[in-house]
Motif scaffolding. Structure first.
Motif, short mmCIF file in Angstrom:
data_model
loop_
_atom_site.label_atom_id
_atom_site.label_comp_id
_atom_site.label_asym_id
_atom_site.label_seq_id
_atom_site.Cartn_x
_atom_site.Cartn_y
_atom_site.Cartn_z
N ARG A 187 25.46 27.27 -9.41
CA ARG A 187 25.47 28.73 -9.44
C ARG A 187 24.29 29.35 -8.69
O ARG A 187 24.26 30.54 -8.43
CB ARG A 187 25.50 29.19 -10.90
CG ARG A 187 26.25 30.46 -11.11
CD ARG A 187 26.30 30.85 -12.56
NE ARG A 187 26.52 32.26 -12.70
CZ ARG A 187 27.70 32.81 -12.98
NH1 ARG A 187 28.74 32.04 -13.19
NH2 ARG A 187 27.83 34.11 -13.07
N GLY A 188 23.31 28.50 -8.39
CA GLY A 188 22.22 28.97 -7.53
C GLY A 188 21.19 29.86 -8.22
O GLY A 188 20.57 30.71 -7.58
N GLN A 189 20.92 29.61 -9.51
CA GLN A 189 19.94 30.46 -10.20
C GLN A 189 18.55 30.37 -9.58
O GLN A 189 17.76 31.30 -9.65
CB GLN A 189 19.84 30.10 -11.69
CG GLN A 189 21.04 30.51 -12.53
CD GLN A 189 22.02 29.38 -12.68
OE1 GLN A 189 22.19 28.58 -11.76
NE2 GLN A 189 22.71 29.31 -13.80
N GLU A 286 32.60 27.91 -9.73
CA GLU A 286 31.17 28.03 -9.42
C GLU A 286 30.74 26.98 -8.40
O GLU A 286 29.80 27.17 -7.65
CB GLU A 286 30.34 27.87 -10.70
CG GLU A 286 30.51 29.01 -11.67
CD GLU A 286 29.68 28.85 -12.94
OE1 GLU A 286 29.15 27.74 -13.18
OE2 GLU A 286 29.58 29.82 -13.70
N LEU A 287 31.43 25.84 -8.44
CA LEU A 287 31.09 24.72 -7.58
C LEU A 287 31.78 24.82 -6.22
O LEU A 287 31.22 24.49 -5.19
CB LEU A 287 31.54 23.45 -8.31
CG LEU A 287 31.29 22.09 -7.70
CD1 LEU A 287 29.81 21.82 -7.62
CD2 LEU A 287 31.98 21.03 -8.56
N LEU A 288 33.01 25.28 -6.25
CA LEU A 288 33.84 25.21 -5.05
C LEU A 288 33.69 26.43 -4.14
O LEU A 288 34.11 26.39 -2.99
CB LEU A 288 35.31 25.07 -5.46
CG LEU A 288 35.60 23.89 -6.43
CD1 LEU A 288 37.07 23.88 -6.83
CD2 LEU A 288 35.23 22.56 -5.79
N TYR A 289 33.10 27.51 -4.70
CA TYR A 289 32.96 28.74 -3.91
C TYR A 289 31.51 29.18 -3.86
O TYR A 289 30.74 28.89 -4.77
CB TYR A 289 33.79 29.87 -4.53
CG TYR A 289 35.28 29.62 -4.42
CD1 TYR A 289 36.03 30.19 -3.40
CD2 TYR A 289 35.92 28.80 -5.34
CE1 TYR A 289 37.39 29.95 -3.29
CE2 TYR A 289 37.28 28.54 -5.23
CZ TYR A 289 38.01 29.11 -4.21
OH TYR A 289 39.35 28.86 -4.10
N HIS A 290 31.14 29.88 -2.84
CA HIS A 290 29.84 30.54 -2.75
C HIS A 290 30.06 32.03 -2.59
O HIS A 290 31.06 32.46 -2.03
CB HIS A 290 29.08 30.03 -1.52
CG HIS A 290 28.05 29.00 -1.85
ND1 HIS A 290 27.14 28.53 -0.94
CD2 HIS A 290 27.78 28.35 -3.00
CE1 HIS A 290 26.36 27.64 -1.51
NE2 HIS A 290 26.74 27.51 -2.75
N MET A 304 33.84 26.54 -0.32
CA MET A 304 32.96 25.60 0.35
C MET A 304 33.56 24.20 0.37
O MET A 304 33.04 23.32 1.05
CB MET A 304 31.63 25.48 -0.42
CG MET A 304 30.91 26.77 -0.65
SD MET A 304 30.27 27.40 0.90
CE MET A 304 29.02 26.18 1.26
N ALA A 305 34.57 23.99 -0.45
CA ALA A 305 35.05 22.62 -0.68
C ALA A 305 36.45 22.43 -0.12
O ALA A 305 37.14 23.40 0.20
CB ALA A 305 35.05 22.33 -2.18
N GLY A 311 37.09 20.50 -9.24
CA GLY A 311 35.72 20.03 -9.50
C GLY A 311 35.45 19.85 -10.98
O GLY A 311 36.28 20.17 -11.82
N LEU A 312 34.27 19.30 -11.28
CA LEU A 312 33.79 19.18 -12.66
C LEU A 312 32.47 19.91 -12.72
O LEU A 312 31.63 19.75 -11.83
CB LEU A 312 33.58 17.71 -13.03
CG LEU A 312 34.83 16.84 -13.09
CD1 LEU A 312 34.43 15.37 -13.25
CD2 LEU A 312 35.73 17.28 -14.24
N ASN A 313 32.26 20.71 -13.76
CA ASN A 313 31.09 21.58 -13.75
C ASN A 313 30.40 21.68 -15.12
O ASN A 313 30.44 22.73 -15.75
CB ASN A 313 31.51 22.97 -13.25
CG ASN A 313 30.34 23.91 -13.06
OD1 ASN A 313 29.19 23.47 -13.00
ND2 ASN A 313 30.63 25.20 -12.98
N PRO A 314 29.73 20.59 -15.55
CA PRO A 314 28.93 20.73 -16.78
C PRO A 314 27.71 21.59 -16.47
O PRO A 314 27.05 21.39 -15.45
CB PRO A 314 28.51 19.28 -17.09
CG PRO A 314 28.54 18.58 -15.77
CD PRO A 314 29.60 19.26 -14.92
#
Ligand SMILES: CSC[C@H]1O[C@H](OP(=O)(O)O)[C@H](O)[C@@H]1O
Length: 343
Positions: A187-189, A286-290, A304-305, A311-314
């Motif tokens: 998520r880029g915090q 959150e992982l696949l897009y910016h 982005m993917a 995806g998996l996003n813990p």
């Protein structure tokens, strides 16, 4: 803390409009926007969709949401429903549960006391983080180089922050700290929020890719790591943003002190160890897009993917206490093996 030289808290109760007010963290760093919520459901939703995020800020917001519920009804069945609704927003940060319980108990006794208790949680959070800064500053060298992960600055709390509070205290004391800011995928915090805060407060820093920390550690360019925490269990295990565990293992390998900064409201002495913490799984979007502004300053979301891949996003991982040098708390600096004395 300061934005364009004006002091803001991250979240507060606005007496004039009788609404919960907060900085919209989803729009930062590109747009600074304040948002206001009238009902506990709206305020809870702001926690769920991460308009507000970070352990202390989530706690204060949950406290205000609970008080908003007491504002509309004294019926304890309805209040219990509201509490469950608020507590279902995000499972990992213990501050949320600390706050709902405290405000629930206060409001149960005297309905009017709910908002007083919520305000107290927010004020204690700010004061606790200020103290974390004072204690943590003693660990920072005059030109200390600090790695941090995610955003545990003032945006993640009501004010000051946890991991960044010592950095601000050092900076204000005339030291020259330098901060390596992990971008903190997905998520880029780090890249979005920590960098924004440090820039606003004129603290020297650079954003680095999440996988660059070992490179800088190997070069001897990092003196210490400070992260925040979402929950610290009785044995000193720490749940924090995904990727924290990696940094802790690296720090041990390179003999670099690894500190976790948190107020006592983040300690969960009822949970014996980290393997019992519920880890939030978030959407793979959150992982696949910016997301960010295009050349016309319009915020766009781009994939982005590889198309079709999921995806998996813990959202969090657990760092065992053996990797932790110490906890920088509002009651001083505590080693994991000293925690028993505080329970
Ligand atoms: C200790 S609060 C900051 C903390 O909050 C983060 O999570 P999120 O952005 O998902 O709320 C992360 O664990 C940070 O270190």
């Amino acid at each position: 803390m300061l934005i364009e030289n004006q002091h803001y808290r991250t979240v507060w109760y606005d007496d004039t409009t009788r609404q919960v007010a907060m900085i919209n963290q989803n729009k930062l760093p590109f747009v600074f926007e304040l948002v206001y919520f009238k009902t506990y459901q709206e305020t809870a939703e702001a926690i769920r969709d991460m308009t507000v995020r970070g352990a202390g800020a989530i706690g204060a917001t949950a406290g205000f949401a609970m008080a908003q519920a007491f504002d509309t009804t004294g019926d304890l069945v309805k209040i219990q429903e509201a509490r469950a609704y608020i507590e279902a927003t995000r499972p990992t940060a213990v501050n949320l549960f600390y706050a709902t319980e405290k405000v629930f108990n206060a409001g149960k006794e005297h309905r009017n006391s709910a908002m007083v208790a919520a305000q107290q949680i927010a004020d204690e959070d700010a004061e606790g983080c200020r103290l974390i800064g004072e204690y943590g500053n003693t660990l920072i060298k005059p030109s200390g180089r600090i790695l941090t992960h995610c955003n545990a600055g003032w945006l993640a709390f009501v004010d000051y922050g946890s991991a960044l509070s010592p950095v601000y205290a050092a900076h204000n004391a005339g030291k020259q700290p330098f901060v390596y800011v992990d971008e903190t995928r997905p998520r880029g915090q780090g890249a979005r929020l920590t960098a924004y805060e440090l820039e606003q407060n004129k603290v020297d820093h650079r954003i680095i890719a999440d996988n660059a920390a070992a490179y800088y550690m190997a070069k001897g360019a990092i003196d210490m790591v400070i992260t925040g925490a979402d929950r610290i269990t009785a044995n000193g295990d720490v749940a924090n943003k995904i990727g924290t565990l990696e940094k802790a293992i690296l720090a041990k390998e390179f003999g670099i002190p690894f500190y976790v900064a948190a107020p006592f409201s983040t300690f969960d002495f009822n949970t014996p160890s980290g393997d019992m913490i519920v880890i939030e799984e978030r959407s793979d979007e959150e992982l696949l897009y910016h997301e960010g502004p295009d050349e016309h300053n319009i915020i766009r979301k781009i994939r982005m993917a590889a198309p079709g891949s999921a995806g998996l996003n813990p959202a969090f991982d657990v760092t065992p206490h053996r990797y932790i040098t110490g906890f920088i708390t509002n009651r001083g600096i505590i080693r994991p093996d000293e925690l028993k004395g505080y329970q």
